[in-house]
Design a protein around this motif. Structure first.
Motif: not given
Length: 221
Positions: A39-40, A42-44, A46-47, A132, A157, A161
């Protein structure tokens, strides 16, 4: 994890249970912490990218950049301070995620607890956050706002992928975190030292070029 821990309960959830089964995670501490690292990864991207965009881009959107540059502080120091704040936020958010993860995992009474397992899992979460890296501070600065940088973020992003799925993630710095977190095909090799050096070089190049831009760009507009 709540669904995977009880297959009968998973079937009662219907489609949600099917999706949980497709995640491939195991209902134990090892699988749970691996899922948090993914989760970090992939989501990191962007965040943490949005944090950098906000810190740099909003100076131009709010028309405060010229006031900031008029201060008796070197522009390199300003850029370094912003990067430091972004790094601290990324670290704190990763630690917060790990801490909440440990609490929730304990409440779920997941099996497989051991010091080495949990220590390795938490370290992997923090490492995934550290990998990231993005050039979005430069994109927000050159674009003089946040909109152009958000477009760059979405492109990164998406591309990360695709390249990871094609098997070339170790050669693309923004796919290395996902490989490290073992999101891609298990048959793919881990990024290794070359991938880690690539991420480091990309992050350093982004910081240096951002500082150079702030020092040499035309700031009359």
């Amino acid at each position: 994890m709540f669904i995977l821990a009880d297959p009968a309960r998973a079937r009662a959830f219907g489609l949600l249970g099917d999706k949980a089964q497709l995640s491939g995670a195991g209902a134990d501490w090892s699988g749970y912490l691996a899922l948090l690292a993914q989760a970090v990864a992939v989501g990191g991207l962007g965040l943490y990218g949005m944090i950098a965009i906000w810190l740099f881009g909003r100076e131009f959107s709010d028309h405060t950049a010229t006031d900031l540059l008029a201060l008796p502080t070197s522009r390199t120091a300003i850029v370094a301070a912003k990067y430091t704040i972004a790094a601290l936020w990324a670290l704190l958010l990763a630690l917060l995620l790990a801490g909440l993860g440990l609490l929730i995992g304990t409440l779920l009474a997941l099996p497989g607890w051991s010091g080495p397992t949990v220590g390795d899992g938490v370290a992997r979460v923090v490492a995934a956050a550290a990998l990231t890296t993005t050039p979005l501070a430069l994109a927000a600065s050159v674009g003089r706002g946040y909109l152009a940088a958000v477009g760059v973020l979405l492109a990164i992003v998406f591309t990360a992928q695709v390249i990871a799925a094609l098997g070339y993630g170790a050669a693309f710095p923004w796919s290395v975190s996902a490989l490290y977190a073992r999101i891609a095909d298990p048959g793919q090799d881990p990024p290794g030292l070359a991938g880690l050096l690539l991420v480091t070089a990309t992050g350093a190049a982004g910081a240096v070029t951002t500082a150079l831009w702030w020092n040499r760009a035309d700031h009359t507009r």
